[in-house]
Write a protein that holds these residues in place. Structure first.
Motif, short mmCIF file in Angstrom:
data_model
loop_
_atom_site.label_atom_id
_atom_site.label_comp_id
_atom_site.label_asym_id
_atom_site.label_seq_id
_atom_site.Cartn_x
_atom_site.Cartn_y
_atom_site.Cartn_z
N PRO A 189 45.72 90.86 64.80
CA PRO A 189 44.67 91.76 65.31
C PRO A 189 43.33 91.47 64.65
N ASP A 190 42.69 90.43 65.11
CA ASP A 190 41.46 89.94 64.49
C ASP A 190 40.23 90.52 65.18
N SER A 191 39.24 90.89 64.40
CA SER A 191 38.03 91.51 64.95
C SER A 191 37.19 90.54 65.78
N GLU A 192 37.44 89.23 65.64
CA GLU A 192 36.61 88.25 66.35
C GLU A 192 37.26 87.75 67.64
N ILE A 193 38.38 88.32 68.04
CA ILE A 193 39.09 87.79 69.21
C ILE A 193 38.22 87.86 70.47
N ASP A 194 37.54 88.98 70.70
CA ASP A 194 36.70 89.09 71.91
C ASP A 194 35.63 88.00 71.93
N ASP A 195 34.99 87.77 70.80
CA ASP A 195 33.97 86.72 70.73
C ASP A 195 34.58 85.34 70.95
N LEU A 196 35.78 85.14 70.41
CA LEU A 196 36.44 83.85 70.56
C LEU A 196 36.80 83.58 72.01
N VAL A 197 37.26 84.61 72.73
CA VAL A 197 37.58 84.44 74.15
C VAL A 197 36.35 83.96 74.90
N GLN A 198 35.22 84.58 74.64
CA GLN A 198 33.98 84.19 75.31
C GLN A 198 33.59 82.75 74.94
N THR A 199 33.74 82.40 73.67
CA THR A 199 33.41 81.05 73.21
C THR A 199 34.30 80.02 73.89
N ILE A 200 35.59 80.31 73.98
CA ILE A 200 36.55 79.36 74.57
C ILE A 200 36.23 79.13 76.03
N PHE A 201 35.94 80.19 76.77
CA PHE A 201 35.64 79.99 78.20
C PHE A 201 34.27 79.34 78.40
N ALA A 202 33.33 79.61 77.52
CA ALA A 202 32.04 78.90 77.62
C ALA A 202 32.26 77.40 77.43
N ARG A 203 33.10 77.04 76.47
CA ARG A 203 33.40 75.62 76.25
C ARG A 203 34.17 75.04 77.42
N ALA A 204 35.09 75.82 77.97
CA ALA A 204 35.87 75.35 79.11
C ALA A 204 34.96 75.11 80.32
N PHE A 205 34.03 76.02 80.58
CA PHE A 205 33.12 75.85 81.71
C PHE A 205 32.30 74.57 81.56
N VAL A 206 31.82 74.33 80.34
CA VAL A 206 31.04 73.12 80.09
C VAL A 206 31.89 71.86 80.30
N ALA A 207 33.18 71.94 79.93
CA ALA A 207 34.07 70.77 79.98
C ALA A 207 34.75 70.58 81.32
N LEU A 208 34.54 71.48 82.28
CA LEU A 208 35.23 71.38 83.57
C LEU A 208 34.98 70.04 84.26
N ALA A 209 33.76 69.54 84.16
CA ALA A 209 33.43 68.29 84.83
C ALA A 209 34.26 67.13 84.30
N ALA A 210 34.68 67.21 83.04
CA ALA A 210 35.44 66.11 82.43
C ALA A 210 36.95 66.29 82.59
N PHE A 211 37.37 67.44 83.07
CA PHE A 211 38.80 67.70 83.24
C PHE A 211 39.32 66.90 84.43
N LYS A 212 40.29 66.01 84.19
CA LYS A 212 40.79 65.09 85.20
C LYS A 212 42.04 65.58 85.92
N GLY A 213 42.55 66.73 85.53
CA GLY A 213 43.77 67.23 86.16
C GLY A 213 45.03 66.54 85.68
N ASN A 214 44.99 65.96 84.48
CA ASN A 214 46.16 65.28 83.93
C ASN A 214 47.10 66.21 83.20
N SER A 215 46.87 67.49 83.31
CA SER A 215 47.74 68.51 82.75
C SER A 215 47.51 69.78 83.54
N THR A 216 48.31 70.79 83.27
CA THR A 216 48.04 72.08 83.88
C THR A 216 46.79 72.68 83.24
N LEU A 217 46.20 73.62 83.94
CA LEU A 217 45.05 74.32 83.37
C LEU A 217 45.44 75.07 82.11
N SER A 218 46.65 75.61 82.09
CA SER A 218 47.12 76.34 80.91
C SER A 218 47.18 75.44 79.70
#
Length: 200
Positions: A64-93
């Motif tokens: 139960p970490d106080s920074e989890i909400d911020d981390l979720v936002q950070t992870i999806f921000a990074r994922a959005f930036v990296a979408l163009a480089a994602f080649k579909g060689n794995s599941t999204l999960s």
């Protein structure tokens, strides 16, 4: 051709190629193409479809970490930036697990460094009660000022160990010095810092 002999095809005529593994459904592929184009609805769908997975993984890693909400936002921000480089060689999960894990490792490394710095300065500032009541930025400023009075070879080892979070072995490799030399310099740096602080 010899009469009655079996006919053989050429080596390349009937060879089955290994089937390409499709990790993404057609719906996911369409959603990703729209998300890559910056479609806000597709980006929102991507977030809604996977945020519970990311949040749950973070909770299992950090509790139960106080920074989890911020981390979720950070992870999806990074994922959005990296979408163009994602080649579909794995599941999204799987792809998001990697981003989540890397982000968490970075956070834990930063916390480890901060913990080292705090522990390092607590003991040699312990004789200055007023300073310990000061803000963290005041402590950092004071620590930086005192560090400048260390000999360069002692200061670099102290900074590598307590600020950068490196091990003695890593520092020895970087400076190309024996491990015993690095350990001795760290001990001398701590002793000298204590002397400098208690003398003022």
């Amino acid at each position: 051709m010899i009469q009655g002999a079996p006919a053989y095809d050429s080596p390349t005529s009937d060879v089955d190629e290994a089937p390409r593994v499709e990790y993404l459904s057609s719906a996911e592929q369409f959603m990703l193409s729209q998300a890559r184009a910056g479609n806000p609805r597709a980006l929102r769908q991507f977030y809604d479809d996977h945020q519970a997975q990311v949040r749950g993984h973070l909770y299992r890693l950090l509790g139960p970490d106080s920074e989890i909400d911020d981390l979720v936002q950070t992870i999806f921000a990074r994922a959005f930036v990296a979408l163009a480089a994602f080649k579909g060689n794995s599941t999204l999960s799987t792809w998001l697990y990697r981003i989540t894990t890397n982000t968490t490792h970075n956070l834990l490394r930063q916390r480890f460094r901060r913990g080292r710095v705090k522990a390092a300065f607590q003991w040699w500032l312990s004789g200055r009660a007023a300073l310990l009541q000061a803000s963290q930025s005041d402590v950092r400023d004071e620590a930086g000022r005192v560090l400048q009075h260390l000999a360069p070879d002692l200061r670099e080892v102290f900074v590598f160990y307590h600020y950068e979070g490196l091990t003695l072995q890593e520092i020895a490799q970087i400076l190309d010095k024996p491990l015993s030399t690095i350990g001795d310099r760290l001990t001398r740096a701590r002793k000298r810092l204590h002397e400098l602080v208690t003398a003022t």
